[in-house]
Structures are given as structure tokens and as C-alpha cells.
Design a protein around this motif. Structure first.
Motif, PDB file in Angstrom:
ATOM      1  N   VAL A  78      76.394  10.092  37.901  1.00 60.31           N
ATOM      2  CA  VAL A  78      75.883  11.332  38.459  1.00 60.31           C
ATOM      3  C   VAL A  78      74.554  11.748  37.822  1.00 60.31           C
ATOM      4  O   VAL A  78      73.897  12.676  38.296  1.00 60.31           O
ATOM      5  N   HIS A  79      74.179  11.050  36.745  1.00 63.83           N
ATOM      6  CA  HIS A  79      72.911  11.375  36.074  1.00 63.83           C
ATOM      7  C   HIS A  79      72.522  10.195  35.195  1.00 63.83           C
ATOM      8  O   HIS A  79      73.359   9.360  34.847  1.00 63.83           O
ATOM      9  N   ASP A  80      71.248  10.133  34.847  1.00 61.88           N
ATOM     10  CA  ASP A  80      70.792   9.074  33.954  1.00 61.88           C
ATOM     11  C   ASP A  80      71.394   9.206  32.557  1.00 61.88           C
ATOM     12  O   ASP A  80      71.445   8.234  31.803  1.00 61.88           O
ATOM     13  N   SER A  81      71.815  10.413  32.210  1.00 59.86           N
ATOM     14  CA  SER A  81      72.478  10.661  30.921  1.00 59.86           C
ATOM     15  C   SER A  81      73.854  11.263  31.196  1.00 59.86           C
ATOM     16  O   SER A  81      74.084  12.459  30.967  1.00 59.86           O
ATOM     17  N   PRO A  82      74.794  10.453  31.691  1.00 61.12           N
ATOM     18  CA  PRO A  82      76.082  11.000  32.146  1.00 61.12           C
ATOM     19  C   PRO A  82      76.916  11.665  31.064  1.00 61.12           C
ATOM     20  O   PRO A  82      77.513  12.717  31.301  1.00 61.12           O
ATOM     21  N   ALA A  83      76.987  11.071  29.880  1.00 64.06           N
ATOM     22  CA  ALA A  83      77.802  11.666  28.814  1.00 64.06           C
ATOM     23  C   ALA A  83      77.242  13.017  28.385  1.00 64.06           C
ATOM     24  O   ALA A  83      77.984  13.986  28.201  1.00 64.06           O
ATOM     25  N   LEU A  84      75.937  13.085  28.239  1.00 63.94           N
ATOM     26  CA  LEU A  84      75.286  14.339  27.862  1.00 63.94           C
ATOM     27  C   LEU A  84      75.523  15.409  28.916  1.00 63.94           C
ATOM     28  O   LEU A  84      75.860  16.558  28.595  1.00 63.94           O
ATOM     29  N   MET A  85      75.370  15.034  30.172  1.00 60.74           N
ATOM     30  CA  MET A  85      75.512  16.018  31.240  1.00 60.74           C
ATOM     31  C   MET A  85      76.961  16.430  31.461  1.00 60.74           C
ATOM     32  O   MET A  85      77.234  17.568  31.833  1.00 60.74           O
ATOM     33  N   ALA A  86      77.889  15.528  31.220  1.00 56.25           N
ATOM     34  CA  ALA A  86      79.298  15.912  31.302  1.00 56.25           C
ATOM     35  C   ALA A  86      79.592  16.989  30.265  1.00 56.25           C
ATOM     36  O   ALA A  86      80.284  17.977  30.544  1.00 56.25           O
ATOM     37  N   ARG A  87      79.053  16.805  29.062  1.00 57.09           N
ATOM     38  CA  ARG A  87      79.254  17.793  28.002  1.00 57.09           C
ATOM     39  C   ARG A  87      78.587  19.120  28.361  1.00 57.09           C
ATOM     40  O   ARG A  87      79.170  20.199  28.158  1.00 57.09           O
ATOM     41  N   ARG A  88      77.381  19.065  28.920  1.00 54.31           N
ATOM     42  CA  ARG A  88      76.672  20.297  29.272  1.00 54.31           C
ATOM     43  C   ARG A  88      77.361  21.057  30.403  1.00 54.31           C
ATOM     44  O   ARG A  88      77.430  22.283  30.380  1.00 54.31           O
ATOM     45  N   VAL A  89      77.860  20.320  31.387  1.00 57.84           N
ATOM     46  CA  VAL A  89      78.569  20.976  32.491  1.00 57.84           C
ATOM     47  C   VAL A  89      79.843  21.636  31.967  1.00 57.84           C
ATOM     48  O   VAL A  89      80.182  22.758  32.368  1.00 57.84           O
ATOM     49  N   GLN A  90      80.529  20.954  31.071  1.00 53.69           N
ATOM     50  CA  GLN A  90      81.743  21.548  30.513  1.00 53.69           C
ATOM     51  C   GLN A  90      81.412  22.778  29.670  1.00 53.69           C
ATOM     52  O   GLN A  90      82.118  23.795  29.720  1.00 53.69           O
ATOM     53  N   GLU A  91      80.330  22.718  28.906  1.00 51.46           N
ATOM     54  CA  GLU A  91      79.902  23.879  28.117  1.00 51.46           C
ATOM     55  C   GLU A  91      79.566  25.055  29.039  1.00 51.46           C
ATOM     56  O   GLU A  91      79.894  26.208  28.733  1.00 51.46           O
ATOM     57  N   LEU A  92      78.920  24.766  30.148  1.00 50.82           N
ATOM     58  CA  LEU A  92      78.589  25.816  31.112  1.00 50.82           C
ATOM     59  C   LEU A  92      79.862  26.462  31.646  1.00 50.82           C
ATOM     60  O   LEU A  92      79.973  27.702  31.694  1.00 50.82           O
ATOM     61  N   CYS A  93      80.824  25.644  32.025  1.00 48.26           N
ATOM     62  CA  CYS A  93      82.067  26.181  32.583  1.00 48.26           C
ATOM     63  C   CYS A  93      82.856  26.970  31.545  1.00 48.26           C
ATOM     64  O   CYS A  93      83.446  28.012  31.862  1.00 48.26           O
ATOM     65  N   ARG A  94      82.843  26.513  30.311  1.00 47.31           N
ATOM     66  CA  ARG A  94      83.535  27.253  29.254  1.00 47.31           C
ATOM     67  C   ARG A  94      82.862  28.597  29.008  1.00 47.31           C
ATOM     68  O   ARG A  94      83.531  29.605  28.741  1.00 47.31           O
ATOM     69  N   HIS A  95      81.538  28.629  29.106  1.00 47.10           N
ATOM     70  CA  HIS A  95      80.807  29.884  28.970  1.00 47.10           C
ATOM     71  C   HIS A  95      81.192  30.837  30.108  1.00 47.10           C
ATOM     72  O   HIS A  95      81.415  32.035  29.880  1.00 47.10           O
ATOM     73  N   LEU A  96      81.267  30.311  31.317  1.00 45.64           N
ATOM     74  CA  LEU A  96      81.624  31.146  32.470  1.00 45.64           C
ATOM     75  C   LEU A  96      83.039  31.699  32.340  1.00 45.64           C
ATOM     76  O   LEU A  96      83.307  32.845  32.716  1.00 45.64           O
ATOM     77  N   VAL A  97      83.950  30.898  31.801  1.00 44.14           N
ATOM     78  CA  VAL A  97      85.325  31.363  31.594  1.00 44.14           C
ATOM     79  C   VAL A  97      85.354  32.463  30.535  1.00 44.14           C
ATOM     80  O   VAL A  97      86.010  33.498  30.706  1.00 44.14           O
ATOM     81  N   ALA A  98      84.623  32.249  29.468  1.00 43.08           N
ATOM     82  CA  ALA A  98      84.647  33.197  28.355  1.00 43.08           C
ATOM     83  C   ALA A  98      83.927  34.504  28.675  1.00 43.08           C
ATOM     84  O   ALA A  98      84.369  35.588  28.265  1.00 43.08           O
ATOM     85  N   ARG A  99      82.835  34.412  29.420  1.00 38.70           N
ATOM     86  CA  ARG A  99      81.989  35.587  29.647  1.00 38.70           C
ATOM     87  C   ARG A  99      82.145  36.217  31.026  1.00 38.70           C
ATOM     88  O   ARG A  99      81.884  37.411  31.201  1.00 38.70           O
ATOM     89  N   HIS A 100      82.562  35.425  32.009  1.00 38.33           N
ATOM     90  CA  HIS A 100      82.580  35.925  33.384  1.00 38.33           C
ATOM     91  C   HIS A 100      83.893  35.634  34.108  1.00 38.33           C
ATOM     92  O   HIS A 100      83.919  35.575  35.341  1.00 38.33           O
ATOM     93  N   ASP A 101      84.969  35.421  33.348  1.00 36.71           N
ATOM     94  CA  ASP A 101      86.286  35.187  33.934  1.00 36.71           C
ATOM     95  C   ASP A 101      86.279  33.983  34.871  1.00 36.71           C
ATOM     96  O   ASP A 101      87.073  33.912  35.805  1.00 36.71           O
TER      97      ASP A 101
END
Length: 202
Positions: A78-101
Motif C-alpha cells: 500500500v506504500h513504498d514504506s509499508p511498515a512505517l505507514m502501518a505504524r503511522r496509520v495505527q498511531e492515527l487511529c489510536r489518537h482518534l480513539v483517545a481524543r475523539h471517541d
């Protein structure tokens, strides 16, 4: 969300971007050192690999990181840096859960001004100044999110009648103009040997 965007020129991918706030955020996050139209098509790919038609913030936030990275890396990656982007997408989702339900749209629904909208987006993991400005422009131009001062908050990307970023892609013709603009930016930067301000487009 009740819009019809044509960012990727792919029916399934654009349909997801038209109905899912999380898909738009994920597409923007993935838009780093790859073509924008490719990046924004990947949320639909990720959804399929997770076994559904939509992305679920809580599910991604709780997903096994190694398995998620494997899903991102499976060919075609899905990206030239798949492992990095998987981690970033998960960090984004965890932020949304923590801050925006877990509600991606909550990031912009409560923004009363363009400055506040920019600030709330800029707080997201992986969203620097330029990416945040372009996302403000994308929300204003294509998703009807237009609090007072949104164009100013988006900087040059908020201007009307320009083709500078994904915010201005509404079909094949405008995509060609945006790509031509990027090529010109790169050409000028190469000639001056200065890294272009818009190299990391969104």
C-alpha cells in the motif's frame, strides 16, 4: 459525509473517500513520497485486506501491529514504506480513539474557525504544517467544511482556481494540471538545487 469526490479516478476508492472521514484522513497520511492519487486509493485496499468495505478506527487501533504491517506489505504494497505507514496509520487511529471517541469527523466538526481547524488537524500524528494546510484546503473545497478563515488557514492551497494539491483534484483534467504543477515545482527546485516547498505533496 454526503459528497462525491473523484480524487483517485477509481470508483470503489472514491466511493469510500466520499462516505468515510477516516478514509480521507488515512489517504492524507499515506500521501508521502508517493503520488496523491495512489495514496488516496489505498484506504479501500486496506479495508478489503481487513475484511470489509469500510475502515474501523477502533479495529485498526487494536489490531496486532505485526499483522497490520504484513497486510500493508502484501503485494502490491500500500506504500513504498509499508511498515512505517502501518505504524503511522495505527498511531492515527489510536489518537482518534483517545481524543475523539474514534470518530474521525469529530476532528473538524467542532472547529469554529479556520485557525482552530488547522490546529486540530495539525495535532494529528503524522500531520505537519504543509499536510495540515492541504487537508484544510481539501475539506473546504471538496467536503464543505468551511469555518471562517479556512482559506487563510490553508495558505496558498486554499486559493480558488489553482491546481496545487489533491484538494484541487476533481477529475482527470484537474489531476493532470496538479501533476503538471508538481513537475514544474520539482524542475524549478532541481535547477536551483533547493528542496521544493511542495515536494512532499498531499
Amino acid at each position: 459525509m454526503d459528497v462525491a469526490v473523484h480524487i483517485t479516478q477509481q470508483v470503489e476508492a472514491d466511493a469510500l473517500l466520499s462516505r468515510s472521514a477516516l478514509a480521507v484522513l488515512v489517504g492524507a497520511l499515506l500521501d508521502w513520497q508517493v503520488p496523491s492519487e495512489w495514496a488516496f486509493a489505498q484506504p479501500a485496499v486496506i479495508a478489503r485486506r481487513l475484511g470489509g468495505e469500510d475502515l474501523d478506527t477502533h479495529r485498526i487501533a487494536q489490531h496486532d501491529p505485526a499483522h497490520l504491517a504484513a497486510l500493508f506489505a502484501a503485494p502490491p504494497a500500500v506504500h513504498d514504506s509499508p511498515a512505517l505507514m502501518a505504524r503511522r496509520v495505527q498511531e492515527l487511529c489510536r489518537h482518534l480513539v483517545a481524543r475523539h471517541d474514534g470518530r474521525a469527523a469529530a476532528v473538524w466538526e467542532q472547529a469554529a474557525t479556520g485557525r482552530e481547524l488547522y490546529r486540530r488537524i495539525n495535532e494529528l500524528p503524522g500531520f505537519g504544517r504543509q499536510k495540515s494546510q492541504i487537508f484544510v484546503a481539501l475539506l473546504g473545497k471538496q467536503y464543505g467544511v468551511r469555518p471562517d478563515g479556512w482559506r487563510e488557514a490553508a495558505g496558498a492551497y486554499g486559493e480558488d482556481g489553482v491546481h496545487r494539491s489533491v484538494a484541487d483534484v476533481t477529475g482527470p483534467e484537474s489531476l493532470e494540471k496538479v501533476c503538471a504543477h508538481r513537475q514544474e515545482v520539482r524542475r524549478a527546485a532541481k535547477e536551483s538545487k533547493v528542496r521544493p516547498a511542495e515536494h512532499h505533496h498531499l
